[in-house]
Write a protein that holds these residues in place. Structure first.
Motif, PDB file in Angstrom:
ATOM      1  N   THR A 199       0.831  -1.217   0.000  1.00  0.00           N
ATOM      2  CA  THR A 199       0.000   0.000   0.000  1.00  0.00           C
ATOM      3  C   THR A 199       0.857   1.255   0.000  1.00  0.00           C
ATOM      4  O   THR A 199       0.541   2.232  -0.690  1.00  0.00           O
ATOM      5  CB  THR A 199      -0.935   0.000   1.223  1.00  0.00           C
ATOM      6  OG1 THR A 199      -1.713  -1.205   1.212  1.00  0.00           O
ATOM      7  CG2 THR A 199      -1.875   1.190   1.186  1.00  0.00           C
ATOM      8  N   THR A 235       0.570   4.071  -2.997  1.00  0.00           N
ATOM      9  CA  THR A 235       0.093   5.371  -2.509  1.00  0.00           C
ATOM     10  C   THR A 235       1.060   6.487  -2.896  1.00  0.00           C
ATOM     11  O   THR A 235       0.635   7.618  -3.189  1.00  0.00           O
ATOM     12  CB  THR A 235      -0.087   5.335  -0.976  1.00  0.00           C
ATOM     13  OG1 THR A 235      -1.034   4.310  -0.656  1.00  0.00           O
ATOM     14  CG2 THR A 235      -0.604   6.659  -0.448  1.00  0.00           C
ATOM     15  N   GLU A 293      -7.502  -3.878   5.318  1.00  0.00           N
ATOM     16  CA  GLU A 293      -6.346  -3.364   4.575  1.00  0.00           C
ATOM     17  C   GLU A 293      -6.345  -3.800   3.114  1.00  0.00           C
ATOM     18  O   GLU A 293      -5.892  -3.061   2.241  1.00  0.00           O
ATOM     19  CB  GLU A 293      -5.042  -3.813   5.255  1.00  0.00           C
ATOM     20  CG  GLU A 293      -4.797  -3.180   6.612  1.00  0.00           C
ATOM     21  CD  GLU A 293      -4.842  -1.658   6.579  1.00  0.00           C
ATOM     22  OE1 GLU A 293      -4.224  -1.061   5.673  1.00  0.00           O
ATOM     23  OE2 GLU A 293      -5.509  -1.070   7.455  1.00  0.00           O
ATOM     24  N   LYS A 315      -8.215  -1.475   0.744  1.00  0.00           N
ATOM     25  CA  LYS A 315      -7.483  -0.201   0.640  1.00  0.00           C
ATOM     26  C   LYS A 315      -6.336  -0.327  -0.360  1.00  0.00           C
ATOM     27  O   LYS A 315      -6.109   0.547  -1.193  1.00  0.00           O
ATOM     28  CB  LYS A 315      -6.922   0.213   2.000  1.00  0.00           C
ATOM     29  CG  LYS A 315      -7.953   0.689   3.003  1.00  0.00           C
ATOM     30  CD  LYS A 315      -7.271   1.088   4.303  1.00  0.00           C
ATOM     31  CE  LYS A 315      -8.281   1.470   5.382  1.00  0.00           C
ATOM     32  NZ  LYS A 315      -7.602   1.763   6.666  1.00  0.00           N
ATOM     33  N   PHE A 316      -5.598  -1.432  -0.243  1.00  0.00           N
ATOM     34  CA  PHE A 316      -4.493  -1.679  -1.164  1.00  0.00           C
ATOM     35  C   PHE A 316      -4.992  -1.808  -2.598  1.00  0.00           C
ATOM     36  O   PHE A 316      -4.487  -1.139  -3.511  1.00  0.00           O
ATOM     37  CB  PHE A 316      -3.743  -2.953  -0.755  1.00  0.00           C
ATOM     38  CG  PHE A 316      -2.774  -3.455  -1.798  1.00  0.00           C
ATOM     39  CD1 PHE A 316      -1.660  -2.711  -2.157  1.00  0.00           C
ATOM     40  CD2 PHE A 316      -2.975  -4.681  -2.428  1.00  0.00           C
ATOM     41  CE1 PHE A 316      -0.767  -3.166  -3.112  1.00  0.00           C
ATOM     42  CE2 PHE A 316      -2.095  -5.144  -3.388  1.00  0.00           C
ATOM     43  CZ  PHE A 316      -0.992  -4.386  -3.729  1.00  0.00           C
ATOM     44  N   THR A 365      -6.128   1.585  -4.291  1.00  0.00           N
ATOM     45  CA  THR A 365      -5.061   2.459  -4.784  1.00  0.00           C
ATOM     46  C   THR A 365      -4.298   1.812  -5.928  1.00  0.00           C
ATOM     47  O   THR A 365      -3.966   2.471  -6.915  1.00  0.00           O
ATOM     48  CB  THR A 365      -4.085   2.810  -3.636  1.00  0.00           C
ATOM     49  OG1 THR A 365      -4.838   3.263  -2.515  1.00  0.00           O
ATOM     50  CG2 THR A 365      -3.127   3.910  -4.057  1.00  0.00           C
ATOM     51  N   GLU A 366      -4.031   0.506  -5.808  1.00  0.00           N
ATOM     52  CA  GLU A 366      -3.308  -0.204  -6.856  1.00  0.00           C
ATOM     53  C   GLU A 366      -4.056  -0.132  -8.186  1.00  0.00           C
ATOM     54  O   GLU A 366      -3.469   0.142  -9.231  1.00  0.00           O
ATOM     55  CB  GLU A 366      -3.115  -1.667  -6.458  1.00  0.00           C
ATOM     56  CG  GLU A 366      -2.297  -2.465  -7.471  1.00  0.00           C
ATOM     57  CD  GLU A 366      -2.240  -3.949  -7.144  1.00  0.00           C
ATOM     58  OE1 GLU A 366      -1.260  -4.604  -7.552  1.00  0.00           O
ATOM     59  OE2 GLU A 366      -3.184  -4.471  -6.500  1.00  0.00           O
TER      60      GLU A 366
END
Length: 365
Positions: free
Chosen positions: A49, A53, A93, A96-97, A100-101
């Motif tokens: 992440t 980010t 998590e 979230k990863f 963004t990825e």
């Protein structure tokens, strides 16, 4: 005065060295190029992440200020071996990863300036996500690519549902379902890389690319360095791949493989038997649908699948069995292909609540 200058320069060098040692991704501005270095060599430069980010705003800025972007991996072994799936299995998590990825993948796919990926070494999963969507992908004799997600209870994500079904003669369905590996010039023959350059020439290529001011200059330079591809190692079985993986279900793919009865088909059958049954059916459906969708739509679909994978049994179990406990004995649920019914598969594809859907950092979408 000289002593002060030397101390100042030494201090700056030490700061840069410390920064390099601590930073999981490095950004360099060289002439007209922005250069990204994935900097986790001990982890084969796998993405986390923190890395994606940092990459997203830097890519947005460079698109406005640079003539091109080059991305490469630190060390000699890998460009990027994938995403950090041990962290991605967490229900909080993980999404979230992925969020963004996938934004990074989408930005690369629509990037207005040349994006050049040096796919030198191991390039798997998330490593393909930060390379294959770019305009230029350079393979070397060290390149080894694969999308092995069905082995860990996941599916080929990072836009895999977009680029895999667009490869020649059902090759993408074969690669996505079996996780088979391609090396060197085969990566160009498959259509995943655009150029082949010896790894010993990458340093020189990078220096010359950094001076380019336009896409035509980048293209011309890459053509000068490009080596002609050799015969595709899968050439003898392309007709079988096309026939077997044109089937509409996993069960029919297996039936067709049993009819072929050669060394390749026996090996492929054994490989499929070792994969997560749920992942095989979810993957096939994602690739079938992705063939008709744009990249943004594919990534939205994949985000639903990935989010649900973190909440279900197979993905965490696959990561446990292969990467954490390493007993290589995953207990899949459902256990067999026959138990993976249509309701189970479709459950993964349903829309998420509106506030949980993938949002792109682009107001036009």
């Amino acid at each position: 005065m000289l002593k002060t200058r030397i101390l100042y320069q030494t201090s700056n060098i030490i700061k840069r060295m410390m920064s390099s040692a601590e930073s999981d991704v490095l950004f360099e501005s060289v002439n007209n190029a922005g250069i990204i270095v994935l900097n986790r060599p001990k982890a084969l430069n796998s993405l986390n992440t923190s890395m994606v980010t940092k990459m997203l705003p830097q890519l947005i800025e460079w698109e406005k200020t640079k003539s091109l972007v080059i991305i490469k991996g630190a060390g000699e072994k890998a460009f990027c071996a994938g995403g950090d799936v041990k962290a991605a299995i967490d229900p909080v998590e993980g999404p979230k990863f992925f969020h963004t990825e996938y934004n990074v993948n989408y930005l690369i796919g629509k990037y207005s300036i040349p994006y050049v990926a040096f796919m030198n070494g191991i390039t798997m999963g998330g490593g393909l996500g930060v390379s294959v969507h770019g305009r230029y992908r350079v393979a070397t004799e060290k390149t080894l690519i694969a999308m092995p997600e069905t082995k860990i209870g996941l599916f080929p994500d990072v836009g895999g549902s977009y680029f895999l079904p667009r490869l020649q003669v059902n090759l993408g369905l074969y690669l996505g379902l079996t996780g088979d590996r391609l090396k060197g010039k085969d990566v160009v023959k498959a259509g995943i890389a655009t150029h082949f350059v010896s790894s010993s020439r990458l340093y020189e290529l990078e220096k010359l690319l950094s001076r380019c001011t336009s896409d035509s200059e980048v293209q011309s330079l890459l053509s000068k360095f490009n080596e002609p591809p050799a015969e595709f190692t899968l050439a003898d079985n392309i007709k079988h791949i096309n026939y077997c993986f044109a089937a509409s279900t996993i069960e029919e793919i297996i039936e067709r493989l049993e009819k072929v009865q050669n060394e390749w088909s026996v090996k492929t059958l054994k490989t499929l038997q070792g994969m997560c049954p749920g992942s095989l059916k979810i993957t096939l459906r994602a690739l079938q649908r992705g063939a008709q969708l744009e990249l943004a739509q594919c990534l939205r679909m994949e985000y639903r699948l990935a989010t649900r994978a973190t909440l279900n049994h197979d993905f965490p179990e696959g990561v446990r069995a292969l990467l954490i406990d390493k007993d290589n004995n995953p207990q899949w649920k459902p256990k067999t292909l026959a138990e993976v019914d249509d309701n189970y598969v479709e459950g993964y594809f349903k829309k998420l609540p509106a506030d949980k859907e993938l949002q792109f950092f682009d107001s036009k979408l």
